[in-house]
Design a protein around this motif. Sequence first.
Motif, PDB file in Angstrom:
ATOM      1  N   ASN A 309      56.957   3.996  66.844  1.00 13.08           N
ATOM      2  CA  ASN A 309      56.282   3.381  65.691  1.00 13.08           C
ATOM      3  C   ASN A 309      54.769   3.435  65.885  1.00 13.08           C
ATOM      4  OD1 ASN A 309      55.813   2.019  63.320  1.00 13.08           O
ATOM      5  ND2 ASN A 309      56.429   0.020  64.120  1.00 13.08           N
ATOM      6  N   ASN A 312      52.193   1.189  63.758  1.00 13.48           N
ATOM      7  CA  ASN A 312      53.051   0.191  63.096  1.00 13.48           C
ATOM      8  C   ASN A 312      53.321   0.519  61.619  1.00 13.48           C
ATOM      9  OD1 ASN A 312      53.442  -1.445  65.350  1.00 13.48           O
ATOM     10  ND2 ASN A 312      51.558  -2.594  64.972  1.00 13.48           N
ATOM     11  N   ARG A 315      58.242  -0.541  59.332  1.00 15.06           N
ATOM     12  CA  ARG A 315      58.404  -1.985  59.303  1.00 15.06           C
ATOM     13  C   ARG A 315      59.856  -2.358  59.062  1.00 15.06           C
ATOM     14  NH1 ARG A 315      52.873  -3.663  55.971  1.00 15.06           N
ATOM     15  NH2 ARG A 315      51.508  -2.349  57.236  1.00 15.06           N
TER      16      ARG A 315
END
Length: 573
Positions: A309, A312, A315
Amino acid sequence: MKKYIIYIGILLSGLLLGYLFFGTNAEERAGENTSRNDEHENENIGQMWTCSMHPQIMQPEPGDCPICGMDLVPSESGTSGLSAEQFSLTENAMALANIQTTRVGGTEENSGKLTLSGKIRINEEANAVQSSYFGGRIERLNINTTGEQVNRGQLLGTIYSPELVSAQQELLTAARLKENQPALYKAVRNKLKLWKLSDKQIDAIENSGSVRENFPIYATLGGTVTEKLVQEGDYVEQGQPLYKIANLNTVWAVFDAYENQISSLEEGQEISITINSFPNREFVSEISFVDPLLNSSTRTIRVRAELENENNVLRPGMFVEGNIATAQMANSENISIPKSAVLWTGERSLIYVQTSPEKPVFEMREVQLGTQTGNSYMVVAGLQLGEEIVVNGTFTVDAAAQLQGKPSMMNSDIMEKEKPGNMKMQLPETFQKDFTTVLDAYLDLKNALVSSNIEGARAAAFEMLQELQSLKTTNLETMEVSHLEKIKTMLVGISENNQLENQRDHFVILSENMLAFVSNMDNLNKTLYMQRCPMANNNKGAYWISEIKEIRNPYFGEAMLGCGEIKKTFGGE
């Protein structure tokens, strides 16, 4: 005298000659006319008449359309030769409703590809809990919302701990005696270390010579707060969880695979993953886990892949789609059909098959679906290669089947096994709230039919149609949308109709589709009753929804006002 005899002889001779020359031809012409009449009557045997504007109307003799009053026109094909499950539409009706069909073929375009749907989830292996290492009362929390980032060593809050106050007093006492009793001093320091106090913190207490009442809590790990478990002022015990913290540097893509797909899956297979939020990006990983346990209610297993990831961007909760290359799927015998061809009733998947390649003759077919591949479904059972199916205008074909009394998505034959009050839907809360206005208009329509008020029923149907068209349906599934389309079709029929019996025929189908929604509404603003009359709908039985317990039959009015019974109650009393 002889003159009269001669005249009579000439007259009789003329009559005889006239019969010989013209009598035979007259008999032949009469025979031909009779033959023509017989042929014409034979041609009309099985002839059906329909309305060019409402193709669902099929009658065995000419007349006026019961909906719009237009003259009925001959149907292009009669009902002779059709089975009890089959029905026909005119070419004109096919064109007006834009009904399109296609011949079923194999999965050439998606050969060798298995598509799974799933979601991004937290990597449970990187999931941890931040606990309190001593008991007491939480005086302050610095992290108050989920989603916040926490770094290791960050101050999370402060706690007042009577035990820690006593331990600090013991430390100060032992510090004064450490030269004479070094073992005691060491034991007290070790006791504080068990509560996760560092040497630096212990030295600070000892050097200050005073006791700290509110002691800080520092994070022992870093990550994203996924759940806050305490509030300021709470009393906690030693070891009690304060926060759930997840490290989102890696996440899981978890997919659902159907029972018939299990043999095509194994750990280590490469999987290409696309995400709705980033349709132009592709993430490549490997299957790291195939669940050994089958979910008996959904008949699926979980398949998992781990993803890096970066930044980020992935999610938890995002919808994802995974594509797996598998040689087992590359089989020309596999049947693929478009999503637009399928109607759902909850547990059943239905399609319409055109049984005759030359004539618009259709029948409903239940199929078992497998893998979803793009905008198509694999068909596991119920269909054969080469068959012709409806791919556009499916709702219109289903409405025509219902009005002709043929097996369809919501008719009585199916409802005997799957009653409208038992169908399962997931209705958004906002949709349920807005749907109450549609329901109120339905009750007005029902009451108009109870009173045998044709104009009142037309007005109520028009009002209900207006309310229905204002609903937001973007968050609904295909099955829910199909029920709404059927409701709209029936409302148009009632609002344009000036015959009470035909209005009541449309109301049968309307009520069944309305019950599918009412039975899945969580917050009804009133108590409602599902009622049924076994003699309505030509003794097949019919349902309706009522706001009162007392039976007021909308299918017979005053003739049989109290005929019926309560089958189910919605909303509680």
